[in-house]
Enzyme design. Sequence first.
Site, PDB file in Angstrom:
ATOM      1  N   LYS A 186     -32.361 -24.268 -13.563  1.00 28.17           N
ATOM      2  CA  LYS A 186     -32.003 -25.312 -14.530  1.00 28.17           C
ATOM      3  C   LYS A 186     -30.932 -26.174 -13.866  1.00 28.17           C
ATOM      4  O   LYS A 186     -29.765 -25.800 -13.827  1.00 28.17           O
ATOM      5  CB  LYS A 186     -31.482 -24.643 -15.796  1.00 28.17           C
ATOM      6  N   GLU A 262     -19.965 -18.936  -9.581  1.00 27.34           N
ATOM      7  CA  GLU A 262     -19.190 -19.814  -8.697  1.00 27.34           C
ATOM      8  C   GLU A 262     -18.561 -20.858  -9.601  1.00 27.34           C
ATOM      9  O   GLU A 262     -19.230 -21.801 -10.025  1.00 27.34           O
ATOM     10  CB  GLU A 262     -20.122 -20.471  -7.664  1.00 27.34           C
ATOM     11  N   CYS A 296     -15.710 -28.268  -5.780  1.00 28.10           N
ATOM     12  CA  CYS A 296     -14.965 -27.141  -6.346  1.00 28.10           C
ATOM     13  C   CYS A 296     -13.907 -26.656  -5.371  1.00 28.10           C
ATOM     14  O   CYS A 296     -12.875 -26.129  -5.765  1.00 28.10           O
ATOM     15  CB  CYS A 296     -15.922 -26.021  -6.677  1.00 28.10           C
ATOM     16  N   GLU A 393      -7.787 -28.595 -12.370  1.00 32.79           N
ATOM     17  CA  GLU A 393      -8.795 -29.082 -11.417  1.00 32.79           C
ATOM     18  C   GLU A 393      -8.994 -30.580 -11.658  1.00 32.79           C
ATOM     19  O   GLU A 393      -9.424 -30.994 -12.739  1.00 32.79           O
ATOM     20  CB  GLU A 393     -10.113 -28.320 -11.636  1.00 32.79           C
TER      21      GLU A 393
HETATM   22  P1  NAD Z   1     -20.596 -27.608 -15.987  1.00 33.98           P
HETATM   23  O1  NAD Z   1     -20.074 -26.245 -16.202  1.00 33.98           O
HETATM   24  O2  NAD Z   1     -20.365 -28.636 -17.035  1.00 33.98           O
HETATM   25  O3  NAD Z   1     -22.180 -27.548 -15.786  1.00 33.98           O
HETATM   26  C1  NAD Z   1     -22.773 -26.713 -14.832  1.00 33.98           C
HETATM   27  C2  NAD Z   1     -24.201 -26.439 -15.264  1.00 33.98           C
HETATM   28  O4  NAD Z   1     -24.196 -25.732 -16.492  1.00 33.98           O
HETATM   29  C3  NAD Z   1     -25.038 -27.676 -15.514  1.00 33.98           C
HETATM   30  O5  NAD Z   1     -26.378 -27.404 -15.128  1.00 33.98           O
HETATM   31  C4  NAD Z   1     -24.934 -27.857 -16.995  1.00 33.98           C
HETATM   32  O6  NAD Z   1     -26.033 -28.604 -17.490  1.00 33.98           O
HETATM   33  C5  NAD Z   1     -24.979 -26.416 -17.445  1.00 33.98           C
HETATM   34  N1  NAD Z   1     -24.410 -26.131 -18.764  1.00 33.98           N
HETATM   35  C6  NAD Z   1     -23.391 -26.780 -19.396  1.00 33.98           C
HETATM   36  N2  NAD Z   1     -23.156 -26.204 -20.598  1.00 33.98           N
HETATM   37  C7  NAD Z   1     -24.039 -25.174 -20.719  1.00 33.98           C
HETATM   38  C8  NAD Z   1     -24.290 -24.193 -21.713  1.00 33.98           C
HETATM   39  N3  NAD Z   1     -23.575 -24.149 -22.845  1.00 33.98           N
HETATM   40  N4  NAD Z   1     -25.265 -23.281 -21.501  1.00 33.98           N
HETATM   41  C9  NAD Z   1     -25.977 -23.304 -20.359  1.00 33.98           C
HETATM   42  N5  NAD Z   1     -25.782 -24.205 -19.375  1.00 33.98           N
HETATM   43  C10 NAD Z   1     -24.831 -25.124 -19.543  1.00 33.98           C
HETATM   44  O7  NAD Z   1     -20.042 -28.031 -14.582  1.00 33.98           O
HETATM   45  P2  NAD Z   1     -20.279 -29.408 -13.818  1.00 33.98           P
HETATM   46  O8  NAD Z   1     -19.424 -30.423 -14.488  1.00 33.98           O
HETATM   47  O9  NAD Z   1     -21.735 -29.680 -13.640  1.00 33.98           O
HETATM   48  O10 NAD Z   1     -19.709 -29.053 -12.367  1.00 33.98           O
HETATM   49  C11 NAD Z   1     -18.381 -29.139 -12.079  1.00 33.98           C
HETATM   50  C12 NAD Z   1     -17.743 -27.781 -12.076  1.00 33.98           C
HETATM   51  O11 NAD Z   1     -18.458 -26.913 -11.212  1.00 33.98           O
HETATM   52  C13 NAD Z   1     -16.337 -27.795 -11.543  1.00 33.98           C
HETATM   53  O12 NAD Z   1     -15.498 -26.982 -12.327  1.00 33.98           O
HETATM   54  C14 NAD Z   1     -16.480 -27.200 -10.142  1.00 33.98           C
HETATM   55  O13 NAD Z   1     -15.319 -26.611  -9.670  1.00 33.98           O
HETATM   56  C15 NAD Z   1     -17.571 -26.231 -10.343  1.00 33.98           C
HETATM   57  N6  NAD Z   1     -18.243 -25.920  -9.078  1.00 33.98           N
HETATM   58  C16 NAD Z   1     -18.018 -24.705  -8.509  1.00 33.98           C
HETATM   59  C17 NAD Z   1     -18.600 -24.399  -7.295  1.00 33.98           C
HETATM   60  C18 NAD Z   1     -18.352 -23.073  -6.655  1.00 33.98           C
HETATM   61  O14 NAD Z   1     -19.083 -22.707  -5.752  1.00 33.98           O
HETATM   62  N7  NAD Z   1     -17.360 -22.317  -7.076  1.00 33.98           N
HETATM   63  C19 NAD Z   1     -19.421 -25.329  -6.655  1.00 33.98           C
HETATM   64  C20 NAD Z   1     -19.637 -26.551  -7.270  1.00 33.98           C
HETATM   65  C21 NAD Z   1     -19.037 -26.834  -8.497  1.00 33.98           C
END
Ligand code: NAD
Length: 489
Positions: A186, A262, A296, A393
């Site tokens: 997804k 992650e 991230c 962040e």
């Molecule tokens: P997000 O948590 O908003 O979304 C991530 C994913 O989860 C997306 O596919 C989103 O559609 C989905 N999602 C959102 N709410 C959901 C729910 N209630 N149920 C199921 N799925 C849901 O994060 P983002 O804004 O897309 O990405 C940024 C974040 O990701 C930052 O905090 C960043 O640090 C983190 N990140 C971490 C890593 C790592 O390896 N640690 C790598 C990249 C990004």
Amino acid sequence: MNPNPELIDKALALAPTDLWVGGNWGPAASGKRLAVVNPATEAVLTEVAAGGPAEGAAAMDAAAGAAKGWADTAPRQRADILRRAFDLITERAEALAGLITLEMGKPLADALGEVRYAAEFFRWYSEEAVRGFGRTAVAPEGHLDILTVRRPVGPCLFVTPWNFPLAMATRKIGPALAAGCTCVLKPASLTPLSALAVGRVLEEAGLPAGVVNVVPAESSAAVSSPVLADPRLRKLSFTGSTPVGQALLAEAAPGVLRTSMELGGCAPFIVFADADLEVALAAAVAAKTRSNGEACNAANTFYVHESLADDFAVRLAERFAALRVGDGLEPGVELGPLVSADQRRQVAALVDAARAAGATVLTGGAAPDRPGFFYQPTVLGAVPPDSAILTTEIFGPVAPVTLFATVDEVLTRANSVDLGLAGYICTSDMKLVRRCARELEVGMVAVNTGPISNAAAPFGGVKRSGLGREGGPEGLEEYLDTIYVGLPT
Ligand code: NAD
């Protein structure tokens, strides 16, 4: 005006706009579609089918149905498919980079770096797939042979973010396929195109139907919740923000799923008193501006020894002011737009609060007057130690600089946040490097350099930055169960 129409056509041609379930491309039963917006122009690029609960369930059926066949497929065959997928991504690197730039905004050169990084997860794990797993031992009493057998954990759910739309998909799919697991992917609602392009690549590489299924959605939970509730699911791997990760962990608990998380980061970038300032500045620019600051593992908070702080901040501001900001498709652009208006609002609010608390804006500090979700590259000097921007962040091209006096002080301050993904240190004192490796509460330490992500290295965090590792041999472990067989001697 589109700066590179030919590349845009080539890029969009790589991404199907339907769901990929059970080897078939098709629309959602509801007929719903999701608009994908170019953050550099705010124009709609295309629309893709938006899955819901029915498509989540169908994808789960497909992944479960394909699980035994894929687990029984010879490792060499699995490796060959991954290797072909690596070759296809490499052949299409420029157009795939264009696709990333179009849907996410990072400049083309940066996006090309992501494509190479993404492809490497397929090559590296194609090489790992045939390395035989398991071990044998003898019980200390001598009466028993201890054999371990490694088995794929089974069907997985992957939920990925928008900031690395290609690499976050391949970083999960590569080791999963090598281990013999099937999956439902997804992708982030803002950036579904790169994930759909990966689906097309895997199809062309000969992946059997149902082994990987790609289901974009407008409401992520509409797809992920039915999959998480399905007793056939064995693993959840999520990359995204800490709050969503926490909610998904709760949803994974009833099924006692294996989980890899992650999550967010808040990386300290520490410039010690003996640092080479030129080296530190180059590392700082790379660690802060990669992926438009939306990484991230981006350097978040610049702790600079008081003897260097003013000089460092002024020189960093000069470098930031010289960055060429624009549509990432334009040649020479070094910093693109943020991914959305929402993201820009959050970045601007943090800067405004820091300024109100007394920080000095050395460069930037505002959104330029142009279409697109741009924010000026910004350096803040003399940031008060209790400013929220130091412990939140940021996810944008903003570098807050704060000074410190002693090693004890800076380690205490850096460790005061509940996130612990990456840390950057600038020093040539090996004792200090070793001390930071032991005491800095992060999963990855970069020494005198910018980001150190590599397919062969274990990427991941401690504390609320996550669970498990992606990349390297550790990344494969996440997809294997260990079965112990006891044989009397
Ligand atoms: P997000 O948590 O908003 O979304 C991530 C994913 O989860 C997306 O596919 C989103 O559609 C989905 N999602 C959102 N709410 C959901 C729910 N209630 N149920 C199921 N799925 C849901 O994060 P983002 O804004 O897309 O990405 C940024 C974040 O990701 C930052 O905090 C960043 O640090 C983190 N990140 C971490 C890593 C790592 O390896 N640690 C790598 C990249 C990004």
